[in-house]
Design an enzyme around this catalytic site. Sequence first.
Site, PDB file in Angstrom:
ATOM      1  N   ARG A   1      -6.251 -32.862  32.543  1.00  0.00           N
ATOM      2  CA  ARG A   1      -6.487 -31.497  32.045  1.00  0.00           C
ATOM      3  C   ARG A   1      -5.133 -30.947  31.641  1.00  0.00           C
ATOM      4  O   ARG A   1      -4.191 -30.950  32.430  1.00  0.00           O
ATOM      5  CB  ARG A   1      -7.111 -30.637  33.164  1.00  0.00           C
ATOM      6  CG  ARG A   1      -7.164 -29.147  32.896  1.00  0.00           C
ATOM      7  CD  ARG A   1      -8.121 -28.833  31.749  1.00  0.00           C
ATOM      8  NE  ARG A   1      -8.570 -27.469  31.722  1.00  0.00           N
ATOM      9  CZ  ARG A   1      -7.866 -26.442  31.248  1.00  0.00           C
ATOM     10  NH1 ARG A   1      -6.659 -26.606  30.792  1.00  0.00           N
ATOM     11  NH2 ARG A   1      -8.397 -25.243  31.232  1.00  0.00           N
TER      12      ARG A   1
ATOM     13  N   GLU B   1     -15.039 -23.991  24.780  1.00  0.00           N
ATOM     14  CA  GLU B   1     -15.896 -25.035  25.337  1.00  0.00           C
ATOM     15  C   GLU B   1     -16.652 -25.777  24.234  1.00  0.00           C
ATOM     16  O   GLU B   1     -17.097 -25.175  23.261  1.00  0.00           O
ATOM     17  CB  GLU B   1     -16.903 -24.428  26.318  1.00  0.00           C
ATOM     18  CG  GLU B   1     -16.261 -23.815  27.550  1.00  0.00           C
ATOM     19  CD  GLU B   1     -15.452 -24.803  28.362  1.00  0.00           C
ATOM     20  OE1 GLU B   1     -15.924 -25.949  28.566  1.00  0.00           O
ATOM     21  OE2 GLU B   1     -14.355 -24.436  28.794  1.00  0.00           O
TER      22      GLU B   1
ATOM     23  N   ARG C   1      -9.124 -33.408  38.300  1.00  0.00           N
ATOM     24  CA  ARG C   1      -8.403 -33.835  37.099  1.00  0.00           C
ATOM     25  C   ARG C   1      -6.899 -33.677  37.331  1.00  0.00           C
ATOM     26  O   ARG C   1      -6.464 -32.718  37.971  1.00  0.00           O
ATOM     27  CB  ARG C   1      -8.816 -32.983  35.897  1.00  0.00           C
ATOM     28  CG  ARG C   1     -10.281 -33.096  35.557  1.00  0.00           C
ATOM     29  CD  ARG C   1     -10.679 -32.164  34.433  1.00  0.00           C
ATOM     30  NE  ARG C   1     -10.541 -30.764  34.839  1.00  0.00           N
ATOM     31  CZ  ARG C   1     -11.001 -29.731  34.126  1.00  0.00           C
ATOM     32  NH1 ARG C   1     -11.590 -29.937  32.963  1.00  0.00           N
ATOM     33  NH2 ARG C   1     -10.845 -28.501  34.554  1.00  0.00           N
TER      34      ARG C   1
END
Length: 139
Positions: free
Chosen positions: A55, A63, A106
């Site tokens: 990330r 999104e 992540r």
Amino acid sequence: MLRFAMLLPFALLIPTPATGAAEEVNATFLACGAGKRITCVVDGDTFWLRGDKIRIADINTPETHRPGCAVEAALGAQAKRRLTQLLNAGPFALESGKRDTDRYGRLLRTVTRSGKSLGEVLVTEGLAERWNGRRRNWC
């Protein structure tokens, strides 16, 4: 502060001194599909590199999965395409920050090329915002 470098061809993140530059990573990225994700781009701020989900720590992008509106979906798709272009443009470095991982497991990394944040490129182009601790409404 520690930086992390990617050793090729292994996906091991090892600490290097903060004064040293992170080793450069070079890979070819495509959009992630439904199958196993190894090296691909999920969206404008998340990608997989040799089996590690990363990330981008310094930005937030619209999104692509469950967008709030058509505008967000379009911007998210554009951010994903642009991140793919940026990652494929040549070697880059992954730098760690205050936290190593997010709540989803992540790896949190700032992605840089020649000392410049690729996330900041997306911000400048209007495809991302600087991360401020929460998501923005893109609609």
